[in-house]
Design a protein around this motif. Sequence first.
Motif, short mmCIF file in Angstrom:
data_model
loop_
_atom_site.label_atom_id
_atom_site.label_comp_id
_atom_site.label_asym_id
_atom_site.label_seq_id
_atom_site.Cartn_x
_atom_site.Cartn_y
_atom_site.Cartn_z
N ILE A 15 64.37 -6.53 87.46
CA ILE A 15 64.80 -7.93 87.49
C ILE A 15 64.03 -8.65 88.61
O ILE A 15 63.46 -8.00 89.49
CB ILE A 15 66.33 -8.07 87.72
N ASP A 72 70.77 -13.85 90.49
CA ASP A 72 70.47 -12.42 90.39
C ASP A 72 71.71 -11.58 90.73
O ASP A 72 71.86 -10.48 90.21
CB ASP A 72 69.29 -12.02 91.28
N VAL A 129 73.57 -10.61 87.62
CA VAL A 129 72.93 -9.53 86.85
C VAL A 129 73.05 -8.20 87.59
O VAL A 129 73.33 -7.15 86.98
CB VAL A 129 71.45 -9.89 86.58
N ARG A 130 72.88 -8.23 88.91
CA ARG A 130 73.06 -7.00 89.71
C ARG A 130 74.48 -6.46 89.49
O ARG A 130 74.68 -5.25 89.32
CB ARG A 130 72.90 -7.30 91.21
N TYR A 181 68.21 -0.05 88.72
CA TYR A 181 67.27 -1.13 88.41
C TYR A 181 66.34 -1.35 89.59
O TYR A 181 66.66 -0.99 90.72
CB TYR A 181 68.02 -2.43 88.08
N PRO A 231 67.19 -15.09 87.56
CA PRO A 231 66.50 -13.82 87.40
C PRO A 231 65.80 -13.73 86.04
O PRO A 231 66.08 -14.49 85.13
CB PRO A 231 67.66 -12.81 87.45
N THR A 232 64.86 -12.79 85.96
CA THR A 232 64.34 -12.35 84.68
C THR A 232 64.72 -10.88 84.52
O THR A 232 65.18 -10.26 85.49
CB THR A 232 62.81 -12.48 84.61
N TYR A 233 64.50 -10.36 83.34
CA TYR A 233 64.91 -8.98 83.03
C TYR A 233 63.82 -8.35 82.17
O TYR A 233 63.46 -8.91 81.13
CB TYR A 233 66.23 -9.04 82.26
N SER A 243 61.56 -8.63 77.27
CA SER A 243 61.75 -9.43 78.49
C SER A 243 62.68 -10.59 78.17
O SER A 243 62.54 -11.27 77.15
CB SER A 243 60.41 -9.88 79.06
N THR A 246 70.81 -15.71 82.62
CA THR A 246 71.78 -14.72 83.07
C THR A 246 72.77 -14.34 81.97
O THR A 246 73.09 -13.17 81.78
CB THR A 246 72.55 -15.29 84.28
N ILE A 263 71.12 -11.98 79.52
CA ILE A 263 70.85 -10.66 80.12
C ILE A 263 72.15 -9.86 80.19
O ILE A 263 72.21 -8.68 79.83
CB ILE A 263 70.24 -10.82 81.53
#
Lengths: 214, 214
Positions: free
Chosen positions: B5, B21, B24-25, B35, B60-62, B68, B72, B75
Amino acid sequence: MTITITAFERSPDGGKGLARDTRVRWALEEVGQPYEVRLVSFAEMKKPAHLALHPFGQIPTYEEGPLSLFETGSIILHLADQHESLLPKEKNARARAITWMFAALNTVEPPILELTTARIFESDRPWSAERLPLVKDRVRAPLHKLSAHLGADEWLDDRFSAGDLLMVSVLLRLRISGILDEYENLAAYVARGEARPAYRRAFAAQYAINAPSA
Amino acid sequence: MTITITAFERSPDGGKGLARDTRVRWALEEVGQPYEVRLVSFAEMKKPAHLALHPFGQIPTYEEGPLSLFETGSIILHLADQHESLLPKEKNARARAITWMFAALNTVEPPILELTTARIFESDRPWSAERLPLVKDRVRAPLHKLSAHLGADEWLDDRFSAGDLLMVSVLLRLRISGILDEYENLAAYVARGEARPAYRRAFAAQYAINAPSA
């Protein structure tokens, strides 16, 4: 199983198709799913019977047997999950289409909602004229990026999906401001969405209820 | 497959965990998925390499092999779809949890984003003091309803889900304004989210990068 959605008894937009039931009608028309509509007044939307369906007291809601849903994004994802015409089956293409659904609702729409609020609820405030250009620039910021990403493509990914359905619906709210027409490719993209037979049927169905002469 | 990420090289919130982020974390920690994090500067976020991952130039990106994603919500839904701990398998319970994800991002968060904008980008404008109470009331409107819906329940539906993860994350942005503490049950709900071991690990991981002393 009968599907029933709710819509405004009389939409504040007078039939322009900007109330969120149009988004759900469009999805139902894309997948060829018949549905019934229960019209609710603003007074009814505040009552316990409606709040049990929609805790935030809005429209649309969605009922299908024992399942009841609210939030347009969720209703459309529920329909799209059952119909490949709205969501590719291939795992990665599916995830990308869902990404565009969220991008429409959580990145592009929030500043558009802020603009609507500024125009409707703060137009009589002393700061309105000076503040409006700031709000419009916040609307434009993601549109610059969206326009660059779309380029000359027809849809946001390889084919039309629920992501396009929501993005077009969100962008339609901008037409009255003139901002949509600042982006030639986005205006053409929205026009492609509106030209789809399913959109036209959805628009006509809400117009029959909400048109000024209805 | 390695998951990577992106996050801010230095979050503007100084480690309060409000950058996206953290959401997502948190989801990755809930499902026990290791990750990697690639930190990006504001300058890098505007460059083609990052825009290819995230057309709006945000975090964030994933990345997971050939897949990809950005957004959020998308993801987290992608992760939740593979892990029952974030999303029930039963069809109707799953649809309801997804409904709360959209409610967090498209009903509760937009006025909160407007409040953040008003506080950060319009605080030096002549209308700031007079306008702020209007914006705060628009934040409160959905919270009244959310508080009434939650009542004395622990989570929004029968059990913790990705819907709660996003709703808690969105409400956390309100703490600094004092508005969250006006709703005793919502403040307790947010505290329950923050007390989860997975949230604490996610918070600690971003804090290690962003804390003022880091």
